[in-house]
Scaffold this motif. Structure first.
Motif, PDB file in Angstrom:
ATOM      1  N   ILE A 106       0.851  -1.188   0.000  1.00 21.97           N
ATOM      2  CA  ILE A 106       0.000   0.000   0.000  1.00 21.97           C
ATOM      3  C   ILE A 106       0.883   1.232   0.000  1.00 21.97           C
ATOM      4  O   ILE A 106       1.727   1.398   0.880  1.00 21.97           O
ATOM      5  CB  ILE A 106      -0.934  -0.002   1.224  1.00 21.97           C
ATOM      6  CG1 ILE A 106      -1.858  -1.220   1.177  1.00 21.97           C
ATOM      7  CG2 ILE A 106      -1.753   1.290   1.283  1.00 21.97           C
ATOM      8  CD1 ILE A 106      -2.657  -1.440   2.434  1.00 21.97           C
ATOM      9  N   ALA A 119      -6.149   1.171   6.689  1.00 20.98           N
ATOM     10  CA  ALA A 119      -5.447   0.045   6.064  1.00 20.98           C
ATOM     11  C   ALA A 119      -4.623  -0.717   7.092  1.00 20.98           C
ATOM     12  O   ALA A 119      -4.614  -1.958   7.108  1.00 20.98           O
ATOM     13  CB  ALA A 119      -4.555   0.551   4.935  1.00 20.98           C
ATOM     14  N   ALA A 161      -7.087   1.727  -6.279  1.00 17.30           N
ATOM     15  CA  ALA A 161      -7.778   1.469  -5.017  1.00 17.30           C
ATOM     16  C   ALA A 161      -9.288   1.371  -5.178  1.00 17.30           C
ATOM     17  O   ALA A 161      -9.961   0.788  -4.323  1.00 17.30           O
ATOM     18  CB  ALA A 161      -7.435   2.558  -4.004  1.00 17.30           C
TER      19      ALA A 161
END
Length: 335
Positions: A106, A119, A161
């Motif tokens: 990420i 996240a 995303a």
């Protein structure tokens, strides 16, 4: 009499909506046709200029890679995706055939919300081999390069995303990239219709999906919203990664163009897998299919006329309008 008036008003409203839908769909067809003509013309020119075989400077040893068990790194750049991050990561987890050989990277691209915090909160619950974090500033190119540096896998898969991957995506990518004639692979583009309030909210949507498939499969020009998968060794050694310092934007086009040129002389190809990757319709909902894609095509024309990626980046993020041609100013008037 009141019932008749209400019926007439309802009928007029329906006819107005139908006419509006037909007009917007027609505009979308014209814009997508223009896109295919533009891309097709430049691709034909590219094939003519690069028709002679060229010896490969970098050869990948496919025998040294175990495509069934090697690590696949999924690089997900994120910029203020707090609403999507959990769903994206959970979909990646559910879509994996073998999560223990998949790594998630990420990349924080200057988030100003709690995307990364969310996240990190969900990361320990995921079944992946590893969840890594990186950060970058300066646009999409630097963001993806940061993801490459943080990734440990032999295979890299770059996905937006707000996109939902197909089931068993990891197995599909491994199978495709194990073929020496495949330089890169991507999925078939589709709109996530679950995000629409009704089926006809986005006129021209079906036309866009079909023409994007033709553009990517026949004309060999997929973009990042289709998910791009490639061997890390090839990306770094053959194509010099995304060259983020030069490409804050247009980084996916730069990479795909390099592979298209190579394919003209070697016969190698970018494989478009039939399975669909579903993209959020949010950017098309703001301005409609025809206007959003028209602006994209005009930006591409400006780039081909000599605009630098930095100029495009400044224009895209409204940092500067210096040097913007009149046709693009007109298309974006009022935005």
């Amino acid at each position: 009499a009141t019932v008749s008036v209400l019926y007439c008003v309802h009928l007029i409203t329906m006819l107005t909506s139908l006419i509006r839908h037909l007009v917007l769909t027609t505009l979308a067809i014209c814009v997508q046709g223009f896109m295919l003509l533009q891309v097709g013309f430049y691709y034909a020119l590219m094939r003519w200029r690069n028709r002679k075989p060229v010896e490969q400077r970098v050869n990948i040893n496919y025998d040294a890679i175990n495509f069934n068990t090697c690590t696949l790194s999924v690089v997900v750049p994120m910029r203020n995706e707090a609403e999507n991050v959990e769903g994206t990561l959970n979909r990646l987890a559910k879509g994996c055939k073998n999560a223990k050989s998949v790594e998630i990277v990420i990349v924080d691209s200057e988030c100003t919300d709690d995307t990364i915090a969310r996240a990190k909160q969900v990361a320990p619950t995921l079944p992946f081999k590893n969840v890594a974090f990186a950060s970058a500033t300066g646009g999409r190119g630097p963001t993806l390069d940061a993801g490459i540096e943080a990734a440990s896998g032999e295979i890299l898969f770059f996905v937006h995303a707000d996109c939902l991957v197909p089931q068993d995506f990891d197995s599909l990518l491994r199978s495709s990239l194990s073929k020496p004639t495949v330089m890169c692979c991507a999925f078939t583009f589709a709109i996530d219709r679950s995000k629409l309030s009704h089926p006809y909210e986005l006129p021209g949507m079906g036309t866009m999906e079909k023409t994007v498939y033709w553009r990517s499969s026949i004309l060999q020009l997929p973009f990042g919203d289709q998910g791009l998968a490639i061997l890390k060794e090839a990306l770094v050694k053959k194509y010099n990664s995304f060259e983020g310092t030069k490409y804050p934007i247009m980084e996916d086009f730069k990479l795909v163009q390099q592979m298209r040129v190579e394919g003209c002389s070697t016969g190698h190809r970018i494989q478009i897998l039939p399975q669909k990757i579903y993209c959020s319709p949010r950017r098309w909902l703001k301005m409609g299919v025809w206007r959003t894609n028209l602006i994209n095509q005009l930006v591409m024309l400006w780039y081909r006329q000599g605009a630098s990626p930095q100029q495009l980046f400044d224009f895209y993020y409204r940092k500067s309008t210096e040097g913007v041609p009149r046709f693009l100013r007109f298309a974006t008037y009022g935005l």
